[in-house]
Design an enzyme around this catalytic site. Sequence first.
Site, PDB file in Angstrom:
ATOM      1  N   GLN A 119      92.862  38.653  80.319  1.00  0.00           N
ATOM      2  CA  GLN A 119      93.908  39.774  79.777  1.00  0.00           C
ATOM      3  C   GLN A 119      95.192  38.831  79.470  1.00  0.00           C
ATOM      4  O   GLN A 119      96.047  38.192  79.967  1.00  0.00           O
ATOM      5  CB  GLN A 119      94.180  40.562  80.973  1.00  0.00           C
ATOM      6  CG  GLN A 119      94.854  41.834  80.792  1.00  0.00           C
ATOM      7  CD  GLN A 119      94.226  42.701  79.848  1.00  0.00           C
ATOM      8  OE1 GLN A 119      92.948  43.214  80.315  1.00  0.00           O
ATOM      9  NE2 GLN A 119      94.898  43.439  78.970  1.00  0.00           N
ATOM     10  N   LYS A 140      88.894  48.931  82.902  1.00  0.00           N
ATOM     11  CA  LYS A 140      87.843  48.235  82.543  1.00  0.00           C
ATOM     12  C   LYS A 140      86.853  48.026  83.576  1.00  0.00           C
ATOM     13  O   LYS A 140      85.324  47.887  83.546  1.00  0.00           O
ATOM     14  CB  LYS A 140      88.077  46.609  81.922  1.00  0.00           C
ATOM     15  CG  LYS A 140      88.880  46.722  80.669  1.00  0.00           C
ATOM     16  CD  LYS A 140      89.546  45.553  80.306  1.00  0.00           C
ATOM     17  CE  LYS A 140      90.426  45.528  78.996  1.00  0.00           C
ATOM     18  NZ  LYS A 140      91.355  44.589  78.670  1.00  0.00           N
ATOM     19  N   ASP A 177      85.575  39.161  74.209  1.00  0.00           N
ATOM     20  CA  ASP A 177      86.596  39.888  73.382  1.00  0.00           C
ATOM     21  C   ASP A 177      86.682  39.068  72.022  1.00  0.00           C
ATOM     22  O   ASP A 177      87.785  39.172  71.228  1.00  0.00           O
ATOM     23  CB  ASP A 177      87.743  40.078  73.920  1.00  0.00           C
ATOM     24  CG  ASP A 177      88.382  41.228  73.252  1.00  0.00           C
ATOM     25  OD1 ASP A 177      87.892  41.732  72.033  1.00  0.00           O
ATOM     26  OD2 ASP A 177      89.560  41.609  73.843  1.00  0.00           O
TER      27      ASP A 177
END
Length: 280
Positions: A96, A52, A119
Amino acid sequence: MLLLDGKKISLEIKKELKKEVDELYIKTGKRPGLAVLIVGENKASKIYVNAKVKACEEVGINSFHYEFPDNISEIELLAALDLLNEKEEINGILVQLPLPKNINEENIINRINPKKDVDCFTPENLGRMFLNEEKAIKSCTPSGILELLRRNKVVFLGKKVVILGRSNIVGKPLAIMMINEGATVTVCNSKTKDLQDICKTADILIVAIGKERFIKKEMIKKDAIIVDVGINRVEGKIYGDVDFQDVLSKVSLITPVPGGVGPMTIAMLLKNSVELFKNM
Ligand code: NAP
């Protein structure tokens, strides 16, 4: 059979984003900034985070990478999020997952400023996506799947879509997004009865269960479109949830693993970072 080449499409998207980011920089003198937080020593998570960070560099997004030890307390992690929520140069925050057991994931997710929730983890943004609001930020993996299919000219309206898996990051948001597109959607889980019969009804079968090469050719309809989300590491090799070689002769379109959904997830993360920057 045609390959749904996520690597190729993600390169196209990154090229488009780089152009947009450069134009935004000329206009504003600023670049989008994405903060990625990782807790603990999960090797797979570290690989994803590094990918990422590298992708951000490729399109000119500033990336901020924070690593915390396994034994960080929930209070310390919340405090770190509070700081990032305030920082002007950060537009997107990604935690994460999974987090270590001593940390309550829900508390952490709820602390992310929804305006920086890249996200679509927070209830506020999930609600906006559910309602199909035009400016809603959408979960990266599901929106990557839709974009990959769209750019391969797949139409959703009237299609029978079967999704295996009901997680908050893949199965559930994907089902909502497919419903919003006018597909007829069935979502299965580990307790679903007659799974094979259901899978065989699918024009588009999307598998996100984390079970290596679980889907075989007798489970799918002829000329089905197959999207394999699974990432399973077995003796140093990566396999999807679909037995690619076994189903190949029976499908019309299929994603490879790796090189299918994975790169699209990252491309959507970058796209969402740019959207959040524009919405600030
Ligand atoms: P998860 O949270 O572990 O959820 C797995 C889901 O699959 C659960 O809903 C489970 O049902 C269901 N399931 C398990 N066995 C099943 C079976 N035999 N039949 C039908 N459903 C079954 O998984 P996740 O986070 O969504 O991830 C799924 C896979 O996708 C993993 O391999 C993960 O590494 C991969 N992934 C890839 C990407 C990418 O970018 N490529 C992104 C995210 C995840 P229950 O709810 O009943 O337990």
